[in-house]
Design a protein around this motif. Structure first.
Motif, PDB file in Angstrom:
ATOM      1  N   ILE A 190      55.606  62.941 -10.908  1.00 25.92           N
ATOM      2  CA  ILE A 190      55.530  62.310  -9.587  1.00 25.92           C
ATOM      3  C   ILE A 190      54.224  61.535  -9.446  1.00 25.92           C
ATOM      4  CG2 ILE A 190      55.437  62.706  -7.103  1.00 25.92           C
ATOM      5  CD1 ILE A 190      57.122  65.231  -7.547  1.00 25.92           C
ATOM      6  N   GLU A 191      53.121  62.158  -9.823  1.00 29.03           N
ATOM      7  CA  GLU A 191      51.822  61.480  -9.730  1.00 29.03           C
ATOM      8  C   GLU A 191      51.800  60.206 -10.570  1.00 29.03           C
ATOM      9  OE1 GLU A 191      48.677  65.056  -8.703  1.00 29.03           O
ATOM     10  OE2 GLU A 191      48.986  64.508 -10.804  1.00 29.03           O
ATOM     11  N   SER A 192      52.365  60.282 -11.755  1.00 24.19           N
ATOM     12  CA  SER A 192      52.391  59.109 -12.630  1.00 24.19           C
ATOM     13  C   SER A 192      53.254  57.996 -12.051  1.00 24.19           C
ATOM     14  CB  SER A 192      52.917  59.512 -14.015  1.00 24.19           C
ATOM     15  OG  SER A 192      53.026  58.387 -14.854  1.00 24.19           O
ATOM     16  N   THR A 193      54.400  58.359 -11.481  1.00 23.75           N
ATOM     17  CA  THR A 193      55.292  57.373 -10.895  1.00 23.75           C
ATOM     18  C   THR A 193      54.626  56.643  -9.733  1.00 23.75           C
ATOM     19  OG1 THR A 193      57.237  58.674 -11.531  1.00 23.75           O
ATOM     20  CG2 THR A 193      57.546  57.018  -9.809  1.00 23.75           C
TER      21      THR A 193
ATOM     22  N   LEU B  36      49.634  63.020  -0.440  1.00 24.39           N
ATOM     23  CA  LEU B  36      50.345  64.099  -1.133  1.00 24.39           C
ATOM     24  C   LEU B  36      50.842  63.722  -2.527  1.00 24.39           C
ATOM     25  CD1 LEU B  36      51.416  66.983  -1.091  1.00 24.39           C
ATOM     26  CD2 LEU B  36      53.455  66.158   0.115  1.00 24.39           C
ATOM     27  N   PRO B  37      51.422  62.536  -2.759  1.00 23.65           N
ATOM     28  CA  PRO B  37      51.908  62.214  -4.109  1.00 23.65           C
ATOM     29  C   PRO B  37      50.809  62.178  -5.169  1.00 23.65           C
ATOM     30  CG  PRO B  37      52.810  60.685  -2.491  1.00 23.65           C
ATOM     31  CD  PRO B  37      51.721  61.452  -1.807  1.00 23.65           C
ATOM     32  N   PHE B  38      49.538  62.126  -4.733  1.00 21.87           N
ATOM     33  CA  PHE B  38      48.413  62.030  -5.662  1.00 21.87           C
ATOM     34  C   PHE B  38      47.609  63.326  -5.738  1.00 21.87           C
ATOM     35  CE2 PHE B  38      49.071  58.150  -3.144  1.00 21.87           C
ATOM     36  CZ  PHE B  38      49.643  57.343  -4.111  1.00 21.87           C
ATOM     37  N   LYS B  39      48.061  64.382  -5.046  1.00 23.40           N
ATOM     38  CA  LYS B  39      47.309  65.626  -4.957  1.00 23.40           C
ATOM     39  C   LYS B  39      48.067  66.825  -5.530  1.00 23.40           C
ATOM     40  CE  LYS B  39      44.714  66.376  -1.420  1.00 23.40           C
ATOM     41  NZ  LYS B  39      43.451  66.191  -2.171  1.00 23.40           N
TER      42      LYS B  39
ATOM     43  N   VAL C 162      58.642  70.610  -2.573  1.00 24.58           N
ATOM     44  CA  VAL C 162      58.495  69.195  -2.907  1.00 24.58           C
ATOM     45  C   VAL C 162      59.757  68.680  -3.593  1.00 24.58           C
ATOM     46  CG1 VAL C 162      57.148  67.534  -4.250  1.00 24.58           C
ATOM     47  CG2 VAL C 162      56.001  69.432  -3.085  1.00 24.58           C
ATOM     48  N   TYR C 163      60.342  67.633  -3.019  1.00 28.83           N
ATOM     49  CA  TYR C 163      61.589  67.058  -3.530  1.00 28.83           C
ATOM     50  C   TYR C 163      61.326  65.682  -4.136  1.00 28.83           C
ATOM     51  CZ  TYR C 163      64.237  70.525  -0.773  1.00 28.83           C
ATOM     52  OH  TYR C 163      64.767  71.675  -0.246  1.00 28.83           O
ATOM     53  N   ALA C 164      61.643  65.522  -5.412  1.00 26.96           N
ATOM     54  CA  ALA C 164      61.520  64.230  -6.085  1.00 26.96           C
ATOM     55  C   ALA C 164      62.912  63.657  -6.321  1.00 26.96           C
ATOM     56  CB  ALA C 164      60.797  64.378  -7.411  1.00 26.96           C
TER      57      ALA C 164
ATOM     58  N   LEU D 190      58.343  60.740  -4.774  1.00 26.72           N
ATOM     59  CA  LEU D 190      58.407  61.822  -3.796  1.00 26.72           C
ATOM     60  C   LEU D 190      59.319  61.381  -2.652  1.00 26.72           C
ATOM     61  CD1 LEU D 190      57.444  64.498  -2.565  1.00 26.72           C
ATOM     62  CD2 LEU D 190      55.457  63.270  -1.664  1.00 26.72           C
ATOM     63  N   ASN D 191      60.417  62.106  -2.455  1.00 26.75           N
ATOM     64  CA  ASN D 191      61.361  61.736  -1.399  1.00 26.75           C
ATOM     65  C   ASN D 191      61.029  62.454  -0.104  1.00 26.75           C
ATOM     66  OD1 ASN D 191      64.253  62.363   0.038  1.00 26.75           O
ATOM     67  ND2 ASN D 191      64.180  60.316  -0.884  1.00 26.75           N
ATOM     68  N   TYR D 192      60.897  63.779  -0.173  1.00 27.94           N
ATOM     69  CA  TYR D 192      60.457  64.495   1.020  1.00 27.94           C
ATOM     70  C   TYR D 192      59.840  65.833   0.637  1.00 27.94           C
ATOM     71  CZ  TYR D 192      64.483  67.817   1.666  1.00 27.94           C
ATOM     72  OH  TYR D 192      65.412  68.826   1.569  1.00 27.94           O
ATOM     73  N   ALA D 193      59.167  66.426   1.598  1.00 23.67           N
ATOM     74  CA  ALA D 193      58.558  67.737   1.389  1.00 23.67           C
ATOM     75  C   ALA D 193      58.739  68.569   2.648  1.00 23.67           C
ATOM     76  CB  ALA D 193      57.076  67.606   1.052  1.00 23.67           C
ATOM     77  N   SER D 194      59.327  69.738   2.493  1.00 25.71           N
ATOM     78  CA  SER D 194      59.352  70.681   3.608  1.00 25.71           C
ATOM     79  C   SER D 194      58.032  71.435   3.602  1.00 25.71           C
ATOM     80  CB  SER D 194      60.529  71.643   3.484  1.00 25.71           C
ATOM     81  OG  SER D 194      60.427  72.408   2.301  1.00 25.71           O
ATOM     82  N   TYR D 195      57.656  71.984   4.763  1.00 28.48           N
ATOM     83  CA  TYR D 195      56.343  72.612   4.847  1.00 28.48           C
ATOM     84  C   TYR D 195      56.269  73.543   6.047  1.00 28.48           C
ATOM     85  CZ  TYR D 195      55.637  69.125   8.533  1.00 28.48           C
ATOM     86  OH  TYR D 195      55.774  68.358   9.670  1.00 28.48           O
ATOM     87  N   ILE D 196      55.276  74.412   6.005  1.00 29.22           N
ATOM     88  CA  ILE D 196      54.927  75.214   7.181  1.00 29.22           C
ATOM     89  C   ILE D 196      53.482  74.901   7.560  1.00 29.22           C
ATOM     90  CG2 ILE D 196      56.554  77.068   6.662  1.00 29.22           C
ATOM     91  CD1 ILE D 196      54.053  78.707   5.717  1.00 29.22           C
ATOM     92  N   VAL D 197      53.160  75.124   8.822  1.00 27.41           N
ATOM     93  CA  VAL D 197      51.803  74.893   9.323  1.00 27.41           C
ATOM     94  C   VAL D 197      51.232  76.214   9.813  1.00 27.41           C
ATOM     95  CG1 VAL D 197      50.401  73.721  11.053  1.00 27.41           C
ATOM     96  CG2 VAL D 197      52.326  72.518   9.994  1.00 27.41           C
TER      97      VAL D 197
END
Length: 277
Positions: free
Chosen positions: A52-55, A136-139, A181-183, A190-197
């Motif tokens: 993902i980072e490379s893309t 996020l795509p770079f971390k 993380v969904y690719a 990176l298409n989407y990411a679910s998360y909690i806060v």
């Protein structure tokens, strides 16, 4: 002319994705599950994050010192945030200037707000959260990241590779946060990411209400793939994204910047981490 530039940008983005996919296929990087235990090959989850980072072209992103963008964020039809973020590409410093000229600065350790009598209760959350979503795509391979196994997921007639991202205990304000993380399997973007806060709340409370950020409308900016439109949804393990969008962010004026002054103003006050509820 604007449509022509947009078309060229899309063509370049697709060409970049195809090149990265071809490169990955040609290299045939050896991978293992179980965190790469065996002959030293990287785990599938590490390869997933690296791809993902490379893309997205992390190398080109980090070759720049700073990046800035204007953001307009709305939830439930009401404005939640509007202003300009400027940040080091390695996330070590962030400055946010609101449309009413309140300035928030993260100096790599602490958060400050100026003027000191500004009434912005979410200052610490905002200076740390929205730049993280942007970058996020770079971390994905930052120190302290912990990855689960890679899964193949089919959702709404689209196929994804997915893995859970969590963090070591000493990482940031909210090390209990996690992401799924969904690719996109066609592009590796990176298409989407679910998360909690967990900011200001317990892990149990946060896990009662997971959300997701959907990245749309990727643009190629100096060779880097960046989404300028985000949508936020409810999310569950069983349904994935569901319901109507809860909110939307539009990013404009995205550009890389050579030099930025991150000095904390003299009239600034420190913004402390809130007590967990």
């Amino acid at each position: 002319m604007k449509k022509l530039y947009l078309l060229l940008g899309v063509v370049l983005l697709l060409a970049s994705c195809n090149t990265n996919q071809k490169k990955n296929q040609e290299e045939k990087i050896p991978t293992e599950q179980n965190n790469g235990i065996g002959d030293g090959a990287p785990s599938l989850s590490t390869a997933f994050a690296n791809t993902i980072e490379s893309t997205h072209n992390k190398e080109a992103f980090l070759n720049n010192n700073n990046v800035s963008f204007d953001i307009s964020l709305n939830f439930n039809g009401e404005e939640r945030l509007a202003g300009t973020f400027i940040m080091r590409t390695n996330s070590s410093k962030v400055k946010y200037i609101t449309k009413d000229s309140t300035t928030i600065i993260y100096d790599g350790k602490d958060v400050y707000m100026s003027p000191e009598n500004s009434n912005m209760k979410s200052a610490r959350f905002d200076i740390l959260t929205w730049p993280y979503f942007f970058a996020l795509p770079f971390k994905l391979t930052d120190p302290g990241t912990v990855w689960g196994d890679v899964e193949q997921i089919s959702e709404k007639n689209k196929s994804y590779s997915r893995a859970k991202l969590s963090f070591k205990n000493d990482v940031g304000d909210t090390s209990d946060d996690w992401y799924q993380v969904y690719a996109d399997n066609e592009t590796n973007l990176l298409n989407y990411a679910s998360y909690i806060v967990t900011f200001g709340k317990s892990l149990d409370k946060a896990e009662e209400n997971p959300h997701a950020i959907l990245y749309e409308n990727y643009q190629v900016i100096d060779g880097v793939a960046i989404s300028d439109k985000w949508k936020f949804y409810n999310w569950s393990e069983e349904k994935g994204l569901f319901g109507e969008p809860l909110g939307e962010a539009k990013l404009t004026n995205i550009k890389f910047v050579e030099s930025v002054d991150y000095t904390v103003p003299e009239n600034a006050s420190e913004v402390k981490l809130p007590t967990t509820k």
